[in-house]
Scaffold this motif. Structure first.
Motif, short mmCIF file in Angstrom:
data_model
loop_
_atom_site.label_atom_id
_atom_site.label_comp_id
_atom_site.label_asym_id
_atom_site.label_seq_id
_atom_site.Cartn_x
_atom_site.Cartn_y
_atom_site.Cartn_z
N ILE A 1 6.60 9.32 1.77
CA ILE A 1 5.36 8.71 1.28
C ILE A 1 4.40 8.51 2.45
N SER A 2 4.91 7.89 3.51
CA SER A 2 4.07 7.63 4.69
C SER A 2 3.53 8.92 5.29
N VAL A 3 4.37 9.93 5.42
CA VAL A 3 3.95 11.18 6.06
C VAL A 3 2.88 11.89 5.23
N VAL A 4 3.10 12.01 3.92
CA VAL A 4 2.14 12.71 3.06
C VAL A 4 0.81 11.97 3.04
N ALA B 1 7.85 -2.86 -3.13
CA ALA B 1 7.24 -3.41 -1.92
C ALA B 1 7.34 -2.41 -0.76
N VAL B 2 8.47 -1.69 -0.70
CA VAL B 2 8.65 -0.67 0.33
C VAL B 2 7.68 0.49 0.10
N VAL B 3 7.49 0.87 -1.16
CA VAL B 3 6.56 1.94 -1.51
C VAL B 3 5.15 1.60 -1.05
N VAL B 4 4.70 0.39 -1.39
CA VAL B 4 3.34 -0.03 -1.04
C VAL B 4 3.18 -0.12 0.48
N ALA B 5 4.18 -0.68 1.15
CA ALA B 5 4.11 -0.81 2.61
C ALA B 5 4.05 0.57 3.28
N ALA B 6 4.87 1.50 2.78
CA ALA B 6 4.89 2.85 3.35
C ALA B 6 3.54 3.55 3.16
N ALA C 1 -3.34 0.81 -1.32
CA ALA C 1 -1.90 0.90 -1.58
C ALA C 1 -1.45 -0.13 -2.60
N CYS C 2 -1.98 -1.33 -2.49
CA CYS C 2 -1.61 -2.39 -3.44
C CYS C 2 -2.12 -2.09 -4.85
N LEU C 3 -3.37 -1.66 -4.94
CA LEU C 3 -3.96 -1.41 -6.25
C LEU C 3 -3.23 -0.28 -6.99
N PHE C 4 -3.06 0.86 -6.32
CA PHE C 4 -2.43 2.00 -6.98
C PHE C 4 -0.91 1.84 -7.07
N GLY C 5 -0.31 1.25 -6.04
CA GLY C 5 1.15 1.07 -6.06
C GLY C 5 1.59 0.06 -7.09
N PHE C 6 1.10 -1.17 -6.97
CA PHE C 6 1.50 -2.22 -7.91
C PHE C 6 0.95 -1.96 -9.31
#
Length: 212
Positions: free
Chosen positions: A22-25, A57-62, A154-159
């Motif tokens: 996720i972070s790399v892309v 939470a890991v997804v959003v942070a990444a 990240a928060c808006l689209f992730g959560f």
């Protein structure tokens, strides 16, 4: 590859590599490489909603970390090498003369807002950092709005996707994939609208250049 196959491939990629992919892309997309950063964030959020394989939470942070780092790289490249580099090689990342002109016009008129809101717009997401550096935006101002924009995006689209996926998953386990396909389809439609608006922005940028 159709949308369903593409969605399945993204989910398998996340399952294999976890938050690192996720972070790399996201970082590469933010630095100017045409990759599906927003889509992989949504796919990971839906996966988190449907399974316990990854924590939201890991997804959003990444995703936030990837966005901030990638934009930082893009800004540094743009600041160091400037417009000559983008004029010479920009076409390879779909940043042609028209988009460079639009970028100069947007930074001249809106500055910091482009860095923040560019994170939420498909066309600008890849180019905002590069253009910010190439147009000489102050580093402190850029990194402030870059960090705030990356976290908010990240928060808006992730959560947001996680909440929607949780509700859908209650109805049918199979619909988590369907929801991702619909999201990608909606994103594609929005991209078409944005590309059409590029023509309007280009005309405004050309008029502004002639008036200066």
């Amino acid at each position: 590859m159709d949308l369903a196959s593409f969605s399945s491939s993204l989910i398998r990629l996340i399952q294999s590599h976890g938050p690192w992919i996720i972070s790399v892309v996201v970082a590469l997309e933010s630095a100017g490489v045409p990759l599906p950063g927003e889509t992989i964030l949504v796919a990971a959020a839906l996966l988190a909603a449907a399974t316990d394989q990854i924590d939201i939470a890991v997804v959003v942070a990444a995703a936030a970390a990837g966005a901030i780092v990638g934009d930082g790289i893009g800004y540094t490249v743009g600041r160091r090498f400037g417009m000559p580099l983008l004029q010479e090689y920009g076409r390879y990342i779909r940043l042609d003369e028209n988009r460079l002109l639009i970028g100069r016009y947007l930074f001249f008129r809106y500055g910091s807002a482009v860095v923040f809101f560019g994170r939420f717009i498909a066309v600008l997401r890849m180019f905002a950092a590069l253009l910010a550096g190439a147009n000489g935006m102050a580093a402190g101002r850029f990194f402030f709005f870059n960090v705030i924009g990356g976290i908010c995006w990240a928060c808006l689209f992730g959560f947001g996707a996680y909440a929607a996926g949780t509700e859908i998953y209650k109805i049918s386990k199979a619909l988590s994939l369907v929801s991702l396909v619909l999201f990608i389809g909606a994103g594609s439609a929005l991209s078409i609208v944005i590309r059409r608006y590029e023509i309007v922005l280009l005309r405004q940028a050309e008029r502004a250049t002639l008036d200066r």
